[in-house]
Design an enzyme around this catalytic site. Structure first.
Site, PDB file in Angstrom:
ATOM      1  N   TRP A 231      34.327  36.407  41.246  1.00  0.00           N
ATOM      2  CA  TRP A 231      35.272  36.704  40.154  1.00  0.00           C
ATOM      3  C   TRP A 231      34.968  35.855  38.935  1.00  0.00           C
ATOM      4  O   TRP A 231      35.083  36.335  37.812  1.00  0.00           O
ATOM      5  CB  TRP A 231      36.709  36.534  40.642  1.00  0.00           C
ATOM      6  CG  TRP A 231      37.027  37.503  41.738  1.00  0.00           C
ATOM      7  CD1 TRP A 231      37.266  37.214  43.049  1.00  0.00           C
ATOM      8  CD2 TRP A 231      37.067  38.944  41.640  1.00  0.00           C
ATOM      9  NE1 TRP A 231      37.456  38.376  43.761  1.00  0.00           N
ATOM     10  CE2 TRP A 231      37.354  39.449  42.923  1.00  0.00           C
ATOM     11  CE3 TRP A 231      36.891  39.850  40.591  1.00  0.00           C
ATOM     12  CZ2 TRP A 231      37.458  40.810  43.195  1.00  0.00           C
ATOM     13  CZ3 TRP A 231      37.004  41.210  40.854  1.00  0.00           C
ATOM     14  CH2 TRP A 231      37.286  41.678  42.136  1.00  0.00           C
TER      15      TRP A 231
ATOM     16  N   ASP B   9      42.204  31.718  36.007  1.00  0.00           N
ATOM     17  CA  ASP B   9      42.458  32.938  36.771  1.00  0.00           C
ATOM     18  C   ASP B   9      43.084  32.495  38.088  1.00  0.00           C
ATOM     19  O   ASP B   9      42.413  31.919  38.952  1.00  0.00           O
ATOM     20  CB  ASP B   9      41.136  33.669  37.013  1.00  0.00           C
ATOM     21  CG  ASP B   9      41.288  34.861  37.962  1.00  0.00           C
ATOM     22  OD1 ASP B   9      42.413  35.137  38.411  1.00  0.00           O
ATOM     23  OD2 ASP B   9      40.255  35.508  38.248  1.00  0.00           O
TER      24      ASP B   9
ATOM     25  N   LYS C 248      48.612  40.104  45.042  1.00  0.00           N
ATOM     26  CA  LYS C 248      48.405  39.287  46.239  1.00  0.00           C
ATOM     27  C   LYS C 248      49.671  38.514  46.587  1.00  0.00           C
ATOM     28  O   LYS C 248      50.222  38.684  47.668  1.00  0.00           O
ATOM     29  CB  LYS C 248      47.228  38.342  46.041  1.00  0.00           C
ATOM     30  CG  LYS C 248      45.934  39.130  45.833  1.00  0.00           C
ATOM     31  CD  LYS C 248      44.838  38.304  45.245  1.00  0.00           C
ATOM     32  CE  LYS C 248      43.792  39.143  44.560  1.00  0.00           C
ATOM     33  NZ  LYS C 248      43.168  40.140  45.418  1.00  0.00           N
TER      34      LYS C 248
HETATM   35  N1  PMP Z   1      40.207  37.337  40.136  1.00  0.00           N
HETATM   36  C1  PMP Z   1      40.407  37.058  41.430  1.00  0.00           C
HETATM   37  C2  PMP Z   1      40.393  35.639  41.884  1.00  0.00           C
HETATM   38  C3  PMP Z   1      40.619  38.106  42.331  1.00  0.00           C
HETATM   39  O1  PMP Z   1      40.817  37.842  43.624  1.00  0.00           O
HETATM   40  C4  PMP Z   1      40.639  39.439  41.864  1.00  0.00           C
HETATM   41  C5  PMP Z   1      40.910  40.615  42.772  1.00  0.00           C
HETATM   42  N2  PMP Z   1      40.646  40.478  44.092  1.00  0.00           N
HETATM   43  C6  PMP Z   1      40.379  39.670  40.513  1.00  0.00           C
HETATM   44  C7  PMP Z   1      40.202  38.602  39.676  1.00  0.00           C
HETATM   45  C8  PMP Z   1      40.366  41.066  39.957  1.00  0.00           C
HETATM   46  O2  PMP Z   1      41.681  41.488  39.891  1.00  0.00           O
HETATM   47  P1  PMP Z   1      42.097  42.964  39.493  1.00  0.00           P
HETATM   48  O3  PMP Z   1      41.698  43.846  40.605  1.00  0.00           O
HETATM   49  O4  PMP Z   1      43.578  42.818  39.312  1.00  0.00           O
HETATM   50  O5  PMP Z   1      41.413  43.305  38.224  1.00  0.00           O
END
Ligand code: PMP
Length: 362
Positions: A105, A174, A198
């Protein structure tokens, strides 16, 4: 009141929600008490919805002690849109941004920031991402526009157990997979964002907490919907917000308060995670992916001696009512996601299953 059986859901997200939240949503689905309409049918400009979104913000502020001078936004587009919105709004021309890279991520966040401007990698733990860097390993540029990091690495199962000190440089986080898993000192951050699916709500809602002085950086040419300031001015209602997800978040926050708040939920989370890590540490049969100092309390990743055994483990666990344990393909093995709402009884069921599986296959 629930007549169907619920399995233990170890999914990484969308993920388990508190049972009593689902029950209340079910009770109120046809008609919100005193309103005579479903939350799914209600105008976002109506008084009852005002009460929901304002209550949600008030609860967020109270739970996390969000100081004045910070705005709370309820946006869409997921954390992934924040990978773009953060640099579009904060990466002022002529400056670069520092990114701490601790997983897939963070890498995606870097990729989007590079489309906007200059990026420097302040630290990286690739390719294996078995840990997060220590403060002394960070090469921070004192002139950076901001420092970005990922507090919890959902895929690799690592988590920062400290807040990086960026000095006077604005810190952006994030927090998608560990938001409100414990207390958070918002005053250390310039901007915090989290996809809600989550720990906070169902999918479709992104929480952003942004310090007021950040808003002045936004270039006026940026499309309206991408400007934080527009959402601040319009109290997250420039366009139609995800009303149902916000309503559920409100119920989740009320549930969190009932648990005793963020310090209490942190203690629960620690106890749950420690039980699984103790099982991993007890034997050579299971191997944790994360180094001990970097272990995540939300996503516990571990391997078995062979891929064949891992497949067998996942299949038999599913059959035993323990679902969603197959790890992300880039790490392999198992991943137990045990967010706030994941019941401790499910952790006990997993550790018992692990012991039994080892006895039969070890
Ligand atoms: N950052 C992290 C740490 C994540 O775990 C996730 C999704 N698993 C995301 C960003 C992406 O999130 P989204 O699907 O809401 O765009």
């Amino acid at each position: 009141m629930t007549t169907m059986t619920r399995i233990f859901n170890f999914s990484a997200g969308p993920a388990v929600l508190p049972l009593e939240v689902l029950e209340q949503a079910q009770r109120d689905l046809l008609s919100l008490p005193g309103v005579g309409m479903s939350i799914l049918e209600i105008s976002h400009r109506s008084k009852p919805f005002d009460e929901v979104i304002e209550g949600c913000e008030a609860d967020l502020r109270a739970l996390a002690g969000i100081p004045d001078g910070y705005h709370v936004l309820f946006l869409q587009g997921g954390a992934s849109l924040q990978f773009s919105m953060v640099p579009m709004n904060l990466l002022t021309p002529g400056q670069t941004a520092d990114y701490i890279v601790t997983g897939a991520w963070s890498q995606k966040a870097v990729k989007e920031a590079k489309r906007v401007g200059g990026v420097k990698i302040a630290a990286t733990t690739e390719p294996k991402f078995t840990r997060v860097p220590a403060q002394r390993e960070l090469t921070l540029d004192p002139n950076a526009a901001y420092v970005h990091y990922t507090t919890n690495n959902t895929i690799f199962g690592t988590e920062f157990h400290y807040v990086p000190d960026a000095g006077p440089v604005p810190l952006v986080a994030d927090t998608s997979s560990d938001m409100f898993s414990g207390p958070i000192d918002v005053s250390k951050f310039a901007l915090i964002y989290a996809g809600a699916q989550k720990n906070l709500a169902p999918a479709g809602l992104t929480l952003v907490i942004v310090r007021d002085d950040m808003l002045a950086r936004t270039p006026s040419t940026l499309p309206t919907m991408l400007q934080y300031g527009v959402h601040v001015e319009n109290k997250s209602m420039y366009n139609t917000p995800p009303v149902f997800a916000i309503y559920i978040m409100r119920l989740v926050l009320a549930w969190l308060v009932k648990q005793g708040g963020l310090a209490a939920i942190e203690a629960q989370n620690a106890r749950k995670a420690d039980k699984i890590y103790a099982e991993i540490d007890r034997t050579e049969f299971y191997r944790g992916h994360a180094e001990k100092d970097s272990r995540s309390r939300m996503n516990v990743t571990f391997r078995l001696p062979t891929e064949e055994l891992e497949k067998k483990f996942a299949n038999e666990a599913t059959a035993a009512g323990l679902d969603g344990l197959k790890g992300h393909r880039s790490v392999g093995g198992m991943r137990a996601s045990i967010y706030n709402a994941f019941p401790e009884a499910g952790v006990d069921a997993l550790t018992q299953f692990m012991r039994e599986f080892e006895r039969k296959n070890g």
